[in-house]
Design a protein around this motif. Sequence first.
Motif, mmCIF file in Angstrom:
data_model
loop_
_atom_site.group_PDB
_atom_site.id
_atom_site.type_symbol
_atom_site.label_atom_id
_atom_site.label_comp_id
_atom_site.label_asym_id
_atom_site.label_seq_id
_atom_site.Cartn_x
_atom_site.Cartn_y
_atom_site.Cartn_z
ATOM 1 N N GLN A 58 -88.488 55.470 -0.394
ATOM 2 C CA GLN A 58 -88.662 56.630 -1.565
ATOM 3 C C GLN A 58 -89.980 57.323 -1.115
ATOM 4 N N VAL A 59 -89.805 58.664 -1.545
ATOM 5 C CA VAL A 59 -90.578 59.581 -0.944
ATOM 6 C C VAL A 59 -91.879 59.776 -2.070
ATOM 7 N N LEU B 83 -89.603 59.711 5.544
ATOM 8 C CA LEU B 83 -89.704 61.105 5.785
ATOM 9 C C LEU B 83 -89.003 61.328 7.046
ATOM 10 N N PHE B 84 -88.082 62.453 6.961
ATOM 11 C CA PHE B 84 -87.603 62.917 8.202
ATOM 12 C C PHE B 84 -88.194 64.330 8.376
ATOM 13 N N SER B 85 -88.350 65.091 7.374
ATOM 14 C CA SER B 85 -88.993 66.333 7.572
ATOM 15 C C SER B 85 -89.585 66.952 6.243
ATOM 16 N N ILE B 86 -90.960 67.539 6.418
ATOM 17 C CA ILE B 86 -91.370 68.224 5.280
ATOM 18 C C ILE B 86 -91.580 69.693 5.709
ATOM 19 N N TYR B 87 -90.743 70.563 4.926
ATOM 20 C CA TYR B 87 -90.745 72.109 4.775
ATOM 21 C C TYR B 87 -92.026 72.613 4.249
ATOM 22 N N VAL B 88 -91.426 73.459 3.292
ATOM 23 C CA VAL B 88 -92.602 74.294 2.522
ATOM 24 C C VAL B 88 -93.565 73.180 1.528
ATOM 25 N N SER C 83 -104.127 74.370 4.080
ATOM 26 C CA SER C 83 -103.996 73.989 5.537
ATOM 27 C C SER C 83 -103.073 72.675 5.297
ATOM 28 N N ARG C 84 -102.338 72.432 6.638
ATOM 29 C CA ARG C 84 -101.567 71.062 6.644
ATOM 30 C C ARG C 84 -101.667 70.448 7.990
ATOM 31 N N ASP C 85 -101.978 69.034 8.081
ATOM 32 C CA ASP C 85 -101.829 68.278 9.134
ATOM 33 C C ASP C 85 -100.332 67.671 9.469
ATOM 34 N N ASN C 86 -99.458 68.232 9.978
ATOM 35 C CA ASN C 86 -98.057 67.703 10.188
ATOM 36 C C ASN C 86 -98.107 66.364 10.723
ATOM 37 N N ALA C 87 -98.963 66.092 11.567
ATOM 38 C CA ALA C 87 -98.880 64.421 12.148
ATOM 39 C C ALA C 87 -99.093 63.477 11.082
ATOM 40 N N ASP D 111 -91.193 70.411 -0.108
ATOM 41 C CA ASP D 111 -89.619 70.393 0.169
ATOM 42 C C ASP D 111 -89.387 69.336 1.367
ATOM 43 N N ILE D 112 -88.676 68.411 1.044
ATOM 44 C CA ILE D 112 -88.683 67.301 1.917
ATOM 45 C C ILE D 112 -87.353 66.832 2.209
ATOM 46 N N ARG D 113 -86.954 66.364 3.455
ATOM 47 C CA ARG D 113 -85.657 65.749 3.695
ATOM 48 C C ARG D 113 -86.141 64.432 4.036
ATOM 49 N N PRO D 114 -85.679 63.667 3.332
ATOM 50 C CA PRO D 114 -85.969 62.089 3.624
ATOM 51 C C PRO D 114 -85.053 61.578 4.662
#
Length: 120
Positions: free
Chosen positions: A1-2, A28-33, A70-74, A98-101
């Motif tokens: 669950q996200v 999480l697979f990817s976090i977009y905006v 700002s964001r830290d993708n890692a 906006d997340i793709r789990p």
Amino acid sequence: QVQLVESGGGLVQPGGSLRLSCVASGSLFSIYVMGWYRQAPGKERELVARITLGGITNFADSVKGRFTISRDNAKNTMYLQMNNLKPEDTAVYYCNADIRPLYGSRGDYWGQGTQVTVSS
């Protein structure tokens, strides 16, 4: 669950600074905006700032020149540095992403909010 969890809110005097953080966790697979929104008492929720996966940013006119995002993708983390705060910045600040789990459909997620109060 996200999950999205904000931190860093509080009480600050006019002209002061705060730094908000938002951490995304779960499968999480990817976090977009990612973005920060705020809602003051009696007002609608409004966009404060947002940042794309590639780092492109945009800001509400009311915060331009005072806030940075700002964001830290890692670390799956987003930040909002708020400088020269004004009483009108008082609101509950919400993290949005906006997340793709890993499992399930891509969707829009919200944190629970963190209170920012600017007052002398």
